[in-house]
Each structure stands twice: as C-alpha cells, then as structure tokens.
Design a protein around this motif. Structure first.
Motif, short mmCIF file in Angstrom:
data_model
loop_
_atom_site.label_atom_id
_atom_site.label_comp_id
_atom_site.label_asym_id
_atom_site.label_seq_id
_atom_site.Cartn_x
_atom_site.Cartn_y
_atom_site.Cartn_z
N LYS A 85 -5.65 6.88 5.46
CA LYS A 85 -6.59 6.09 4.65
C LYS A 85 -5.90 4.85 4.09
O LYS A 85 -6.49 3.76 4.06
CB LYS A 85 -7.16 6.95 3.52
CG LYS A 85 -8.14 8.00 4.00
CD LYS A 85 -9.01 8.51 2.87
CE LYS A 85 -10.19 9.29 3.44
NZ LYS A 85 -11.37 9.23 2.60
N ARG A 86 -4.67 5.00 3.64
CA ARG A 86 -3.90 3.84 3.16
C ARG A 86 -3.77 2.80 4.28
O ARG A 86 -3.91 1.60 4.04
CB ARG A 86 -2.48 4.25 2.73
CG ARG A 86 -2.36 4.97 1.42
CD ARG A 86 -0.89 5.31 1.21
NE ARG A 86 -0.68 6.19 0.08
CZ ARG A 86 -0.42 5.77 -1.16
NH1 ARG A 86 -0.36 4.49 -1.42
NH2 ARG A 86 -0.24 6.64 -2.13
N ASP A 125 -3.29 9.23 -6.61
CA ASP A 125 -2.57 8.16 -5.90
C ASP A 125 -3.56 7.10 -5.41
O ASP A 125 -3.31 5.90 -5.48
CB ASP A 125 -1.79 8.73 -4.70
CG ASP A 125 -0.59 9.54 -5.12
OD1 ASP A 125 -0.18 9.44 -6.30
OD2 ASP A 125 -0.06 10.30 -4.27
N GLY A 126 -4.69 7.57 -4.87
CA GLY A 126 -5.71 6.64 -4.37
C GLY A 126 -6.30 5.79 -5.47
O GLY A 126 -6.48 4.57 -5.31
N ILE A 159 0.81 -1.22 0.00
CA ILE A 159 0.00 0.00 0.00
C ILE A 159 0.85 1.27 0.00
O ILE A 159 0.32 2.38 0.11
CB ILE A 159 -0.97 0.03 1.20
CG1 ILE A 159 -0.20 -0.09 2.53
CG2 ILE A 159 -2.02 -1.07 1.08
CD1 ILE A 159 -1.06 0.09 3.77
N LEU A 207 -3.89 3.10 -6.48
CA LEU A 207 -3.83 2.01 -5.51
C LEU A 207 -5.03 1.07 -5.66
O LEU A 207 -4.88 -0.16 -5.64
CB LEU A 207 -3.76 2.57 -4.08
CG LEU A 207 -3.66 1.56 -2.95
CD1 LEU A 207 -2.54 0.55 -3.17
CD2 LEU A 207 -3.46 2.28 -1.61
N LEU A 256 3.36 2.27 2.17
CA LEU A 256 3.62 2.90 3.47
C LEU A 256 4.85 2.33 4.17
O LEU A 256 5.05 2.56 5.37
CB LEU A 256 2.41 2.72 4.41
CG LEU A 256 1.23 3.68 4.25
CD1 LEU A 256 0.18 3.39 5.32
CD2 LEU A 256 1.66 5.14 4.35
N ASP A 312 -2.42 9.01 3.98
CA ASP A 312 -1.68 7.86 4.50
C ASP A 312 -2.46 7.15 5.61
O ASP A 312 -2.37 5.93 5.76
CB ASP A 312 -0.29 8.28 4.99
CG ASP A 312 0.66 8.52 3.82
OD1 ASP A 312 0.36 8.06 2.70
OD2 ASP A 312 1.71 9.17 4.02
N GLU A 334 -3.45 13.50 -4.39
CA GLU A 334 -3.75 12.36 -3.51
C GLU A 334 -4.81 11.47 -4.15
O GLU A 334 -4.75 10.24 -4.06
CB GLU A 334 -4.24 12.86 -2.16
CG GLU A 334 -3.17 13.52 -1.31
CD GLU A 334 -3.76 14.18 -0.06
OE1 GLU A 334 -2.98 14.43 0.89
OE2 GLU A 334 -4.97 14.46 -0.04
#
Length: 244
Positions: A148-149, A179-180, A129, A183, A131, A146, A176
């Motif tokens: 949320k990740r 990025d979301g 993810i 993912l 992180l 992050d 962001e």
C-alpha cells in the motif's frame, strides 16, 4: 483571508442503466484540506472517486480543478492536471522492485524523469514513504502495508495537487493502521490536499478536517467529523432507524 478552492464538483450525476449511483453530488475542497468521503457500502463513494479521476464520465455535472473544467477529460489528462489516486485493490507491478515501480510512475508525470534523475528521485520518494530499505525488494514480496505504501508512492510520483485515497487504510492491523495514519498526516503537513474514502472512524476523526457523507448516491451531510458522525441522518444511513 479566504481559502483557495482546489476542487469543486457540482451537479455530478452518474447512472448505470436504471441504477443512479451518484445523484446531483456537490462539494468543494480547499487547498491543504483532508476530506473524508463517507457512507455505507453501495452509497456511491468510489463512483465519485472514479468520476473525479476520469475512470468514469458523468452523465451530468462538472468537475473543476484549480479553476479548470476537467469534466470528461481522459484519465491521463486529469492525472497531468494534478490528480492522483490509489485503488481499493492494490495496484503495483509485482515483478519489478520498489525503486523500479516508482520510476515507472515518474515516467508518466507531466515532466517525466528518466535514467539517473529518475533513480535519484525514486529513492527520495521511497524515503518519504518509509520504504527505502526495500528499494530492491520485488514489489510482490512486500507485506500488505508496504504494498500500500508503494502504491501511494507511485501516486505521489505524479506530483499531484489532489490525492484520492480509496480505502487506503482498509485491511490493516492496529499497528499498521497507526503507521498508515502517521504517513497520511505527514502528507497533510507537507501541504497535500486529500480526499479519503474510508470506513475506519479512528482515521477519520484524527485526520479529516471535514466529512462529506453519502447515502444512495446523494450527499446527506457535510461538516466536521464530530458533527457529521453524530448527525441523526448519518446514523440512520449506517445503522438503521432504530439507532437514530
């Protein structure tokens, strides 16, 4: 070759006193599909997620996961059956670091992991993810995206067959958000089946195979994103009669 139906909900009904929140809801989702669950505020989307995940019990109807009737099972048994979720308001353990947050998730899955095995698996999940650099950062110190990740990572720690994302992309700035979306797309490519409650139409168009639209507790449309988002009844539900 027909696709395997992973989740089927039928006749799902939930009332709170005189208010009907979900009215005879039904749809199927096939393995590997991403479905967007759409509708104006108050249309019953989160209630459907709560009924699927066991946070609420329906007054009527059925929820069937992979051929097994999970209606009315407690939330932890539904989780062990293969459903994980995120929440509109991020739920993390703020005083623990990221790797400890994931380890907590690993301890609650069907085949729990502990000690060194849990630590190794948690780090691998943090890499998945994005992180891993924050493995030892307290969760409360993370940025919003992050956090949320991390919540997503805790859901993935349960090894779900079906992931429920309740407005997971809400509140993100444009970079962001991209990025979301990237993912979630990665999770889809890994074969995960996902139901997304979402208002961000860019995400819906780029991620979803199908959209199910609700209004006043009932399903009003089910189809491809383009077909659904140009449907007159859907436009009326969101914008009113003058726009349809």
């Amino acid at each position: 070759m027909t696709s395997h139906v992973l989740l089927s909900i039928s006749g799902l009904h939930k009332a709170f006193g005189g208010l009907i929140a979900v009215n005879q809801m039904q749809f199927d989702i096939c393995e590997g599909e991403i479905i967007g669950l759409l509708g104006p505020n108050g249309s019953g989307k989160t209630t459907v997620i709560n009924l699927i995940s066991g946070a609420l019990s329906p007054n009527d109807g059925k929820v069937v996961l992979d051929g097994k009737d999970i209606t009315n099972l407690p939330a932890h048994k539904i989780s062990h059956a293969g459903i994980a979720r995120t929440f509109q308001l991020v739920r993390i353990l703020p005083d623990l670091d990221c790797i400890e947050n994931i380890e907590a998730g690993l301890a609650y899955r069907t085949k729990p992991l502990w000690g060194h095995d849990a630590h190794t698996a948690a780090y691998e999940l943090l890499e998945r993810i994005g992180l891993e650099k924050h493995a030892h950062t307290p969760a409360g110190d993370l940025t919003y995206i992050d956090q949320k990740r991390l919540e997503l990572g805790r859901a993935l720690a349960l090894q779900p067959k079906l992931l429920l994302l309740d407005e997971w992309l809400a509140g993100l700035n444009p970079s962001e958000l991209q990025d979301g979306i990237t993912l979630v797309r990665k999770l889809k490519h890994e074969g995960l089946t996902i139901i997304m409650v979402e208002h961000v139409m860019d995400a819906i168009r780029s991620l979803c195979d199908r959209c199910v639209v609700m209004n006043a507790g009932a399903k009003i449309a089910d189809g491809s994103p383009d077909a659904v988002l140009s449907d007159g009844e859907v436009i009326r539900a969101y914008l009113g009669d003058s726009h349809a």
